[in-house]
Design a protein around this motif. Sequence first.
Motif, PDB file in Angstrom:
ATOM      1  N   VAL A   1     -11.728  11.209   3.063  1.00 50.58           N
ATOM      2  CA  VAL A   1     -12.424  10.135   3.778  1.00 50.58           C
ATOM      3  C   VAL A   1     -11.687   8.825   3.544  1.00 50.58           C
ATOM      4  CG1 VAL A   1     -14.656  11.257   3.728  1.00 50.58           C
ATOM      5  CG2 VAL A   1     -14.015   9.772   1.836  1.00 50.58           C
ATOM      6  N   ARG A   2     -11.727   7.961   4.535  1.00 50.40           N
ATOM      7  CA  ARG A   2     -10.971   6.709   4.493  1.00 50.40           C
ATOM      8  C   ARG A   2     -11.847   5.534   4.908  1.00 50.40           C
ATOM      9  NH1 ARG A   2      -5.276   7.677   5.534  1.00 50.40           N
ATOM     10  NH2 ARG A   2      -4.866   9.916   5.551  1.00 50.40           N
ATOM     11  N   PHE A   3     -11.427   4.374   4.441  1.00 49.69           N
ATOM     12  CA  PHE A   3     -12.023   3.139   4.947  1.00 49.69           C
ATOM     13  C   PHE A   3     -10.984   2.034   4.820  1.00 49.69           C
ATOM     14  CE2 PHE A   3     -14.521  -0.769   4.814  1.00 49.69           C
ATOM     15  CZ  PHE A   3     -15.284  -0.604   5.969  1.00 49.69           C
ATOM     16  N   PRO A   4     -10.747   1.255   5.892  1.00 43.73           N
ATOM     17  CA  PRO A   4      -9.712   0.220   5.853  1.00 43.73           C
ATOM     18  C   PRO A   4     -10.249  -1.115   5.352  1.00 43.73           C
ATOM     19  CG  PRO A   4     -10.554   0.429   8.069  1.00 43.73           C
ATOM     20  CD  PRO A   4     -11.280   1.459   7.253  1.00 43.73           C
ATOM     21  N   TYR A   5      -9.402  -1.869   4.716  1.00 46.74           N
ATOM     22  CA  TYR A   5      -9.765  -3.204   4.247  1.00 46.74           C
ATOM     23  C   TYR A   5     -10.154  -4.131   5.390  1.00 46.74           C
ATOM     24  CZ  TYR A   5      -8.561  -3.122  -0.760  1.00 46.74           C
ATOM     25  OH  TYR A   5      -8.558  -2.889  -2.115  1.00 46.74           O
ATOM     26  N   HIS A   6      -9.537  -3.950   6.553  1.00 44.84           N
ATOM     27  CA  HIS A   6      -9.769  -4.918   7.632  1.00 44.84           C
ATOM     28  C   HIS A   6     -11.176  -4.808   8.232  1.00 44.84           C
ATOM     29  CE1 HIS A   6      -8.116  -1.523  10.173  1.00 44.84           C
ATOM     30  NE2 HIS A   6      -9.203  -1.844  10.857  1.00 44.84           N
ATOM     31  N   GLU A   7     -11.968  -3.841   7.767  1.00 44.46           N
ATOM     32  CA  GLU A   7     -13.358  -3.754   8.198  1.00 44.46           C
ATOM     33  C   GLU A   7     -14.327  -4.205   7.107  1.00 44.46           C
ATOM     34  OE1 GLU A   7     -14.456  -0.074  10.016  1.00 44.46           O
ATOM     35  OE2 GLU A   7     -12.593   0.064  11.168  1.00 44.46           O
ATOM     36  N   ASN A   8     -13.783  -4.762   6.035  1.00 49.90           N
ATOM     37  CA  ASN A   8     -14.626  -5.301   4.963  1.00 49.90           C
ATOM     38  C   ASN A   8     -14.789  -6.805   5.162  1.00 49.90           C
ATOM     39  OD1 ASN A   8     -14.405  -6.771   2.061  1.00 49.90           O
ATOM     40  ND2 ASN A   8     -15.698  -4.953   1.891  1.00 49.90           N
ATOM     41  N   ASP A   9     -16.021  -7.280   5.190  1.00 54.57           N
ATOM     42  CA  ASP A   9     -16.286  -8.683   5.539  1.00 54.57           C
ATOM     43  C   ASP A   9     -15.690  -9.660   4.528  1.00 54.57           C
ATOM     44  OD1 ASP A   9     -17.597  -7.580   7.646  1.00 54.57           O
ATOM     45  OD2 ASP A   9     -19.615  -8.193   7.032  1.00 54.57           O
ATOM     46  N   ARG A  10     -15.754  -9.341   3.253  1.00 54.60           N
ATOM     47  CA  ARG A  10     -15.200 -10.246   2.240  1.00 54.60           C
ATOM     48  C   ARG A  10     -13.676 -10.313   2.361  1.00 54.60           C
ATOM     49  NH1 ARG A  10     -16.929 -12.236  -2.725  1.00 54.60           N
ATOM     50  NH2 ARG A  10     -15.408 -13.775  -3.427  1.00 54.60           N
ATOM     51  N   ALA A  11     -13.060  -9.176   2.629  1.00 52.46           N
ATOM     52  CA  ALA A  11     -11.606  -9.154   2.809  1.00 52.46           C
ATOM     53  C   ALA A  11     -11.202 -10.002   4.007  1.00 52.46           C
ATOM     54  CB  ALA A  11     -11.121  -7.714   2.982  1.00 52.46           C
ATOM     55  N   ILE A  12     -12.004  -9.942   5.078  1.00 46.81           N
ATOM     56  CA  ILE A  12     -11.733 -10.761   6.259  1.00 46.81           C
ATOM     57  C   ILE A  12     -11.840 -12.241   5.910  1.00 46.81           C
ATOM     58  CG2 ILE A  12     -12.571 -11.372   8.563  1.00 46.81           C
ATOM     59  CD1 ILE A  12     -13.494  -8.424   8.817  1.00 46.81           C
ATOM     60  N   ALA A  13     -12.900 -12.619   5.179  1.00 47.44           N
ATOM     61  CA  ALA A  13     -13.116 -14.017   4.815  1.00 47.44           C
ATOM     62  C   ALA A  13     -11.983 -14.568   3.958  1.00 47.44           C
ATOM     63  CB  ALA A  13     -14.450 -14.158   4.076  1.00 47.44           C
ATOM     64  N   GLU A  14     -11.408 -13.720   3.123  1.00 45.93           N
ATOM     65  CA  GLU A  14     -10.369 -14.169   2.194  1.00 45.93           C
ATOM     66  C   GLU A  14      -8.959 -13.914   2.715  1.00 45.93           C
ATOM     67  OE1 GLU A  14     -10.783 -13.975  -1.842  1.00 45.93           O
ATOM     68  OE2 GLU A  14     -12.925 -14.423  -1.782  1.00 45.93           O
ATOM     69  N   GLY A  15      -8.841 -13.351   3.901  1.00 43.90           N
ATOM     70  CA  GLY A  15      -7.527 -13.080   4.462  1.00 43.90           C
ATOM     71  C   GLY A  15      -6.767 -12.002   3.719  1.00 43.90           C
ATOM     72  N   LYS A  16      -7.498 -11.026   3.171  1.00 45.65           N
ATOM     73  CA  LYS A  16      -6.870  -9.953   2.395  1.00 45.65           C
ATOM     74  C   LYS A  16      -7.191  -8.609   3.041  1.00 45.65           C
ATOM     75  CE  LYS A  16      -7.142 -12.618  -1.881  1.00 45.65           C
ATOM     76  NZ  LYS A  16      -7.729 -12.718  -3.243  1.00 45.65           N
ATOM     77  N   THR A  17      -6.791  -8.482   4.279  1.00 48.68           N
ATOM     78  CA  THR A  17      -7.197  -7.317   5.071  1.00 48.68           C
ATOM     79  C   THR A  17      -6.177  -6.187   5.083  1.00 48.68           C
ATOM     80  OG1 THR A  17      -6.306  -8.423   7.037  1.00 48.68           O
ATOM     81  CG2 THR A  17      -8.660  -8.696   6.595  1.00 48.68           C
ATOM     82  N   THR A  18      -5.101  -6.325   4.336  1.00 45.73           N
ATOM     83  CA  THR A  18      -4.091  -5.269   4.288  1.00 45.73           C
ATOM     84  C   THR A  18      -4.501  -4.208   3.281  1.00 45.73           C
ATOM     85  OG1 THR A  18      -2.298  -6.782   4.866  1.00 45.73           O
ATOM     86  CG2 THR A  18      -1.683  -4.738   3.778  1.00 45.73           C
ATOM     87  N   GLY A  19      -4.566  -2.962   3.719  1.00 45.94           N
ATOM     88  CA  GLY A  19      -4.823  -1.888   2.788  1.00 45.94           C
ATOM     89  C   GLY A  19      -5.903  -0.929   3.227  1.00 45.94           C
TER      90      GLY A  19
END
Length: 471
Positions: free
Chosen positions: A368-386
């Motif tokens: 199972v997978r989940f991308p960083y770019h769908e995490n709201d905190r990662a989006i807010a902090e500009g850390k969506t790679t991974g």
Amino acid sequence: MSRIKTDICIIGAGSGGLSVAAGASQMGADVVLLEGHKMGGDCLNYGCVPSKALIAAGKQAHAMRHQTPFGVTPVDPDVNYAQAKDHVHNVIATIEPVDSQERFEGFGVNVIREFGAFVSPTEVKAGDTIIEARRFVIATGSGPFVPPIPGIDKTTHYTNENFFDLRERPDHLIVIGGGPIGMEMAQAHRRLGSQVTVIEGAKAMGKDDPEMAAVVLDRLREEGIEIIEGEQASEVSEKDGKITVTTSGGSYTGSHLLMAVGRKVNIDKLNLEAAGVEYDRTGVKVGADLKSSNKKIYAIGDAAGGLQFTHVAGYHAGIVIRSALFGLPAKAKTSHIPWATYTDPELAQVGLTEAQAKKEHGINLEVVRFPYHENDRAIAEGKTTGLIKVMVVKGKPVGASIAGAMAGELIGMWAMAIANGLKMSAIANTVLPYPTIAEINKRAAGAYFSPRLFESDKVKKIVGFVQRMLP
């Protein structure tokens, strides 16, 4: 020549040795601790602590250059490399008291600042003292391995043991070795203003899941690090202050050379033959109980020839304390041991990788997978790679791989789950504060259950039936 009789004699005051010494002495055992070099060992003085401190300095410089998305004007920082190294040594100095001779003597440990070598199966000589002990613990750790590349003995080169003493920033750092140490130092120096070339004979970050490693390597290349793969260094030379590394594919010239090709265990001077202890080039041969061929002698951490991580040495210490102090059966395992590479983005792993899980579990495996770019905190902090991916067998995680921001922190939840045999439902049922990066773990668990809940005809029929029956 003086003689001492003791319950436990520990050789090496690194992470593992100190953990055994602290635990055993505070539980009432008579403990002698031998250390011929620095208290705290490699991790405090040459490894984990200084490298993370230098990485932190590099992160600050990088952040100043990349502020545009946040409405802050980026600037090219004025990097004082010597002051960055001051930060490194200040961090070491701050932590040093925790590992100091004085602190352990306060626990009742007899600390002898000499190297130890066996003179019999029950005795070690350290300086002008013979220590006879009921049990011994070899906790001598490892040091940098410098391969016999032609010309290396005539060329100025660094390892992790002297690299943190360098005060002048390298104009062009060449790193031989594309593992965690090499990549961490490559990125830190690139961010501090050095040109960097990494030369790896096989695949960079080759021990990690290739999909996850690619996330990190892509970022490093974007930042301007030249990564050469599949080229063995065949010769090194130095002329007019320049260092040239010749490989099977060409030659690369820089100002400084860092050797980061691996580690060798520190057992050469222990005279293990006198103690009847079997060993090879990887370390002391031990069983799952960490006992050597001489059952009165344990080996832990890097000296035991397995995973070379500080936290493994600490884990081994607990196994030894259970066995040597209480006489209880205790065995070390590796399935729940996490590790992390502290590049940006970070890469962390626990348990089986996807390839290992496929080989071991076959058709029973679900990934199972989940991308960083769908995490709201990662989006807010500009850390969506991974991304995160979790290997699941019959409802239980058997491995987790994470590449992205704070991966080293996130992997802890999966390490706990695997260590305690928890099911995916334990992660899914956990309520986490919003918004946090940690929600990536919960969303990965959700990705496991979603098809079972939302794509199941059986579930839909049950819900339909219940709805018709409700008043």
